[in-house]
Design a protein around this motif. Structure first.
Motif, PDB file in Angstrom:
ATOM      1  N   MET A 185      -5.845  -8.740   5.615  1.00 49.57           N
ATOM      2  CA  MET A 185      -6.954  -9.548   4.876  1.00 49.57           C
ATOM      3  C   MET A 185      -6.305 -11.010   4.794  1.00 49.57           C
ATOM      4  SD  MET A 185      -7.281  -7.177   1.609  1.00 49.57           S
ATOM      5  CE  MET A 185      -5.670  -6.919   0.985  1.00 49.57           C
ATOM      6  N   PHE A 186      -4.993 -11.001   5.092  1.00 50.98           N
ATOM      7  CA  PHE A 186      -4.563 -12.513   4.926  1.00 50.98           C
ATOM      8  C   PHE A 186      -5.052 -13.241   6.053  1.00 50.98           C
ATOM      9  CE2 PHE A 186      -1.500 -15.706   5.756  1.00 50.98           C
ATOM     10  CZ  PHE A 186      -1.030 -16.508   4.766  1.00 50.98           C
ATOM     11  N   TYR A 187      -4.870 -12.556   7.218  1.00 50.43           N
ATOM     12  CA  TYR A 187      -5.442 -13.063   8.669  1.00 50.43           C
ATOM     13  C   TYR A 187      -7.079 -13.192   8.628  1.00 50.43           C
ATOM     14  CZ  TYR A 187      -4.473 -14.532  13.462  1.00 50.43           C
ATOM     15  OH  TYR A 187      -4.559 -15.202  14.584  1.00 50.43           O
ATOM     16  N   PHE A 188      -7.822 -12.422   7.851  1.00 52.18           N
ATOM     17  CA  PHE A 188      -9.036 -12.277   7.850  1.00 52.18           C
ATOM     18  C   PHE A 188      -9.608 -13.623   6.933  1.00 52.18           C
ATOM     19  CE2 PHE A 188     -13.266 -11.462   5.928  1.00 52.18           C
ATOM     20  CZ  PHE A 188     -13.810 -10.697   6.826  1.00 52.18           C
ATOM     21  N   SER A 189      -8.552 -14.132   5.940  1.00 54.01           N
ATOM     22  CA  SER A 189      -9.074 -15.130   5.126  1.00 54.01           C
ATOM     23  C   SER A 189      -8.795 -16.620   5.954  1.00 54.01           C
ATOM     24  CB  SER A 189      -8.091 -15.293   3.820  1.00 54.01           C
ATOM     25  OG  SER A 189      -6.810 -15.383   4.058  1.00 54.01           O
ATOM     26  N   VAL A 190      -7.668 -16.556   6.875  1.00 48.13           N
ATOM     27  CA  VAL A 190      -7.385 -17.662   7.804  1.00 48.13           C
ATOM     28  C   VAL A 190      -8.675 -17.749   8.599  1.00 48.13           C
ATOM     29  CG1 VAL A 190      -6.273 -18.141   9.681  1.00 48.13           C
ATOM     30  CG2 VAL A 190      -4.886 -17.193   7.811  1.00 48.13           C
ATOM     31  N   ASN A 191      -9.302 -16.611   8.976  1.00 47.24           N
ATOM     32  CA  ASN A 191     -10.324 -17.002  10.064  1.00 47.24           C
ATOM     33  C   ASN A 191     -11.614 -17.125   9.288  1.00 47.24           C
ATOM     34  OD1 ASN A 191      -9.401 -16.554  13.042  1.00 47.24           O
ATOM     35  ND2 ASN A 191      -8.381 -15.266  11.871  1.00 47.24           N
ATOM     36  N   ALA A 192     -11.892 -16.714   7.933  1.00 51.79           N
ATOM     37  CA  ALA A 192     -13.005 -16.979   7.321  1.00 51.79           C
ATOM     38  C   ALA A 192     -13.065 -18.593   7.108  1.00 51.79           C
ATOM     39  CB  ALA A 192     -12.890 -16.240   6.048  1.00 51.79           C
ATOM     40  N   GLY A 193     -11.827 -19.171   6.645  1.00 48.82           N
ATOM     41  CA  GLY A 193     -11.672 -20.544   6.354  1.00 48.82           C
ATOM     42  C   GLY A 193     -12.105 -21.549   7.771  1.00 48.82           C
ATOM     43  N   SER A 194     -11.372 -20.943   8.695  1.00 53.75           N
ATOM     44  CA  SER A 194     -11.462 -21.438  10.071  1.00 53.75           C
ATOM     45  C   SER A 194     -13.130 -21.644  10.510  1.00 53.75           C
ATOM     46  CB  SER A 194     -10.851 -20.806  11.198  1.00 53.75           C
ATOM     47  OG  SER A 194     -10.891 -21.365  12.255  1.00 53.75           O
ATOM     48  N   MET A 195     -13.785 -20.319  10.316  1.00 52.01           N
ATOM     49  CA  MET A 195     -15.161 -20.224  10.782  1.00 52.01           C
ATOM     50  C   MET A 195     -15.986 -21.123  10.013  1.00 52.01           C
ATOM     51  SD  MET A 195     -17.805 -17.132  10.541  1.00 52.01           S
ATOM     52  CE  MET A 195     -17.911 -17.459   8.577  1.00 52.01           C
ATOM     53  N   VAL A 196     -16.121 -21.296   8.571  1.00 50.96           N
ATOM     54  CA  VAL A 196     -16.726 -22.074   8.051  1.00 50.96           C
ATOM     55  C   VAL A 196     -16.558 -23.536   8.237  1.00 50.96           C
ATOM     56  CG1 VAL A 196     -17.412 -22.879   5.490  1.00 50.96           C
ATOM     57  CG2 VAL A 196     -16.804 -20.442   6.006  1.00 50.96           C
ATOM     58  N   ALA A 197     -15.138 -24.018   8.379  1.00 50.72           N
ATOM     59  CA  ALA A 197     -14.756 -25.450   8.548  1.00 50.72           C
ATOM     60  C   ALA A 197     -15.375 -25.648  10.137  1.00 50.72           C
ATOM     61  CB  ALA A 197     -13.357 -25.425   8.639  1.00 50.72           C
ATOM     62  N   THR A 198     -15.156 -24.707  11.056  1.00 53.09           N
ATOM     63  CA  THR A 198     -15.331 -25.194  12.467  1.00 53.09           C
ATOM     64  C   THR A 198     -17.089 -25.561  12.699  1.00 53.09           C
ATOM     65  OG1 THR A 198     -13.612 -24.023  13.100  1.00 53.09           O
ATOM     66  CG2 THR A 198     -15.049 -24.503  14.763  1.00 53.09           C
ATOM     67  N   LEU A 199     -17.935 -24.703  11.666  1.00 52.14           N
ATOM     68  CA  LEU A 199     -19.157 -24.957  11.721  1.00 52.14           C
ATOM     69  C   LEU A 199     -19.720 -26.112  11.109  1.00 52.14           C
ATOM     70  CD1 LEU A 199     -20.140 -21.366  11.238  1.00 52.14           C
ATOM     71  CD2 LEU A 199     -20.525 -22.637  13.505  1.00 52.14           C
ATOM     72  N   LEU A 200     -18.994 -26.339   9.776  1.00 50.15           N
ATOM     73  CA  LEU A 200     -19.277 -27.573   9.181  1.00 50.15           C
ATOM     74  C   LEU A 200     -18.954 -29.108   9.689  1.00 50.15           C
ATOM     75  CD1 LEU A 200     -20.939 -28.579   6.490  1.00 50.15           C
ATOM     76  CD2 LEU A 200     -18.771 -27.968   5.242  1.00 50.15           C
ATOM     77  N   THR A 201     -17.746 -29.204   9.894  1.00 45.90           N
ATOM     78  CA  THR A 201     -17.389 -30.658  10.093  1.00 45.90           C
ATOM     79  C   THR A 201     -17.936 -31.149  11.222  1.00 45.90           C
ATOM     80  OG1 THR A 201     -15.270 -29.508  11.207  1.00 45.90           O
ATOM     81  CG2 THR A 201     -15.175 -30.233   8.754  1.00 45.90           C
ATOM     82  N   PRO A 202     -18.199 -30.554  12.476  1.00 45.67           N
ATOM     83  CA  PRO A 202     -18.930 -31.287  13.339  1.00 45.67           C
ATOM     84  C   PRO A 202     -20.195 -31.880  13.026  1.00 45.67           C
ATOM     85  CG  PRO A 202     -17.956 -29.291  14.326  1.00 45.67           C
ATOM     86  CD  PRO A 202     -17.751 -29.210  12.798  1.00 45.67           C
ATOM     87  N   GLU A 203     -20.706 -31.278  11.906  1.00 45.86           N
ATOM     88  CA  GLU A 203     -22.292 -31.641  11.628  1.00 45.86           C
ATOM     89  C   GLU A 203     -21.872 -32.776  10.468  1.00 45.86           C
ATOM     90  OE1 GLU A 203     -25.205 -30.679  12.358  1.00 45.86           O
ATOM     91  OE2 GLU A 203     -24.501 -28.688  13.537  1.00 45.86           O
ATOM     92  N   LEU A 204     -20.897 -32.669   9.861  1.00 45.41           N
ATOM     93  CA  LEU A 204     -20.644 -33.935   8.927  1.00 45.41           C
ATOM     94  C   LEU A 204     -20.124 -34.919   9.830  1.00 45.41           C
ATOM     95  CD1 LEU A 204     -18.352 -32.026   6.317  1.00 45.41           C
ATOM     96  CD2 LEU A 204     -20.654 -32.815   6.122  1.00 45.41           C
ATOM     97  N   ARG A 205     -19.540 -34.830  10.859  1.00 42.98           N
ATOM     98  CA  ARG A 205     -19.005 -36.144  11.424  1.00 42.98           C
ATOM     99  C   ARG A 205     -20.364 -36.780  12.296  1.00 42.98           C
ATOM    100  NH1 ARG A 205     -19.256 -35.663  17.396  1.00 42.98           N
ATOM    101  NH2 ARG A 205     -19.372 -33.675  18.106  1.00 42.98           N
TER     102      ARG A 205
END
Length: 532
Positions: A185-205
């Motif tokens: 579950m810990f690793y799941f949360s790592v990748n959930a945070g990573s997924m959302v960030a990886t999709l969002l921040t390129p759009e923000l830039r």
């Protein structure tokens, strides 16, 4: 909030009497929420870093790759500092809290220093006209992001070995099944945070702000805000945590015992005691398993450097339902956490049971070896994709009498960026087998007084992996040769891993089983004495 560490007796009482949700301590959701937000902050900044170096700072591909891996190396070298602070001085809870403040400071500086219009941070200023609109184009000075990245590296690295093992501290020794699921579950949360960030921040830039076509201040600022949320989530459960007191300085003890084992004139058992001697031997067995891991991480972390730079010269245009949009090169990294989130339940619920059913080993060490082998295949696919891209450029030149290379061929004539999907899927399978297993292995097999240090040393393998990338980057500038070279190197590392594990698997398991028996016997005795 209850910031002070607990006594050994208080820890045992809290573990036993803590409120539970679906069988798990009530503190676990707060730890996992903290990890989600922290990983959003880390990956949100990391996702756009290589593109920022190339397009905003003005680095070459090789310079950007080297700077990225130097930063990544620091992020995974500093965990040793955090582990020592936690284990010697103030415990895991206060270490996580204090270094999170350093982390937030680095995030804020990264965002502010990318505002190139401020003379203090500005190296160069020009204007560009795009579709009749004039944009400012500020080039920030290098010192701002470099200082910021060092602060972030200290923060994220310092808390990294503490957070996962702090979650493990919330369980009773007998709860091995729940603890294994917690790490998943810990690793799941790592990748959930990573997924959302990886999709969002390129759009923000790419949103455009402050008169510029891009908006890196916002792209770096949102991760800073998420890091603040991470601290709030963590502190909220302060009174309920089982805060294991510092166990002393294991590095000094290990060094003394190790020296006595190999060079001392006295028997190390008589000099330091049988317990310390056996703990040291177990630690070195665990570290032996870590030896080949830098080569796995050398490949894995190139998803954010070489693979992004490969995607940057591919065709990212995609038409769906009559609408055309662009897949940005740094967004391809989002497929890794998406696959992780989808595949972790598949591996836990299907792959591992099938492996057991057909007689394949499912031990931690076998999974690591299998994961490294599969990771090698991802770079073989990447190498053949690079050959296809070079062939596409050659064919275009022959047909049109031009002299384009794979780096300047117009993107619309290049292979589509979705051709990277197979290699991302394969490396994700390798990651599940290797990375999650190493996290579990480092906590489960490490001696009780050395768990944070052992976690940090496992993370140090990632630092060495990034150092390996920097060194081998100098072998050749030709990407195709590099990709196939990495595939061969990690295969050789898998063979070395097999040879090491074959020799030490028995002693590893024997020590762990005896340790669990002693803990369970001690818990039962204390329960009887207290009438529980």
């Amino acid at each position: 909030m209850g910031f002070s560490v607990d006594t050994v007796e208080e820890v045992e009482v809290k573990r036993r009497k803590v409120h539970r949700i679906f069988g798990y301590p009530i503190t676990i959701p707060f730890i996992i929420s903290n990890e989600f937000c922290e990983r959003f902050s880390y990956y949100g900044m990391r996702t756009i870093l290589t593109i920022y170096f190339v397009e905003k700072i003005g680095m070459t591909d090789t310079e950007a790759t080297n700077w990225f891996h130097e930063y990544a190396m620091l992020c995974y070298a500093t965990p040793l500092i955090g582990a020592l602070i936690a284990d010697i001085f103030i415990g895991k809870f206060l270490t996580i809290l204090g270094l999170s403040m350093v982390y937030i400071l680095g995030n804020l500086l990264m965002s502010i220093s990318s505002v190139g219009k401020y003379p203090f941070f500005q190296a160069n200023a020009t204007t560009t006209e795009i579709e009749g609109i004039t944009y400012d184009d500020f080039t920030p000075k290098l010192w701002g992001p470099i200082v910021a990245l060092h602060l972030i590296a200290l923060g994220t690295g310092g808390i990294k070995p503490c957070v996962s093992s702090f979650g493990g501290d919330q369980f009773q020794p007998s709860e091995t099944g729940r603890m294994q699921r917690y790490f998943s579950m810990f690793y799941f949360s790592v990748n959930a945070g990573s997924m959302v960030a990886t999709l969002l921040t390129p759009e923000l830039r790419m949103m455009g702000c402050m008169g510029e076509e891009t908006c890196y201040p916002m792209a770096f600022g949102v991760p800073a805000a998420f890091m603040l949320v991470a601290v709030v989530a963590f502190v909220t459960a302060g009174m309920w945590y089982a805060k294991v007191p510092p166990q002393g300085n294991p590095i000094v003890d290990v060094s003394k015992v190790t020296w006595s084992m190999f060079f001392g004139s006295e028997d190390p058992v008589e000099k330091f005691g049988e317990k310390k001697y056996k703990e040291t031997r177990q630690l070195w067995r665990v570290l032996a398993v870590f030896i080949p891991l830098p080569f796995f991480w050398a490949l894995f972390d190139q998803q954010s450097s070489r693979w992004v730079l490969q995607a940057r010269v591919m065709n990212g245009n995609l038409t769906l339902g009559g609408d055309t949009f662009e897949i940005k090169p740094d967004q391809m990294q989002a497929l890794n956490p998406i696959f992780i989130l989808a595949l972790i339940p598949v591996f836990e619920g299907a792959v591992y049971p099938i492996m057991k059913k057909i007689g394949l080993p499912t031990s931690a060490t076998f999974r690591i070896i299998l994961g490294m082998t599969i990771t090698s295949c991802s770079f073989i696919i990447c190498g053949f994709l690079q050959i296809a891209m070079e062939g596409k450029a050659s064919s275009f030149n022959e047909a049109h009498g031009t002299n384009f290379t794979v780096h300047n061929l117009p993107n619309q004539h290049q292979i589509h960026v979705l051709a990277q999907v197979p290699m991302i899927f394969v490396i994700t399978c390798g990651e599940i087998l290797t990375s999650i297993t190493v996290l579990e292995f480092a906590y489960s097999y490490a001696p009780p007084s050395m768990k944070s240090v052992c976690q940090s040393l496992s993370l140090l393998t990632t630092a060495f992996g990034n150092l390996v990338v920097i060194i081998f980057n100098k072998v050749t500038e030709k990407e195709t040769y590099l990709f196939f070279m990495w595939a061969i190197l990690v295969l050789l590392a898998a063979v070395l891993q097999w040879a090491i594990c074959k020799k030490i698997q028995g002693p590893l398991d024997e020590y762990r089983e005896k340790e669990l028996e002693c803990k369970n016997d001690g818990t039962e005795l204390k329960n009887k004495e207290s009438g529980v």
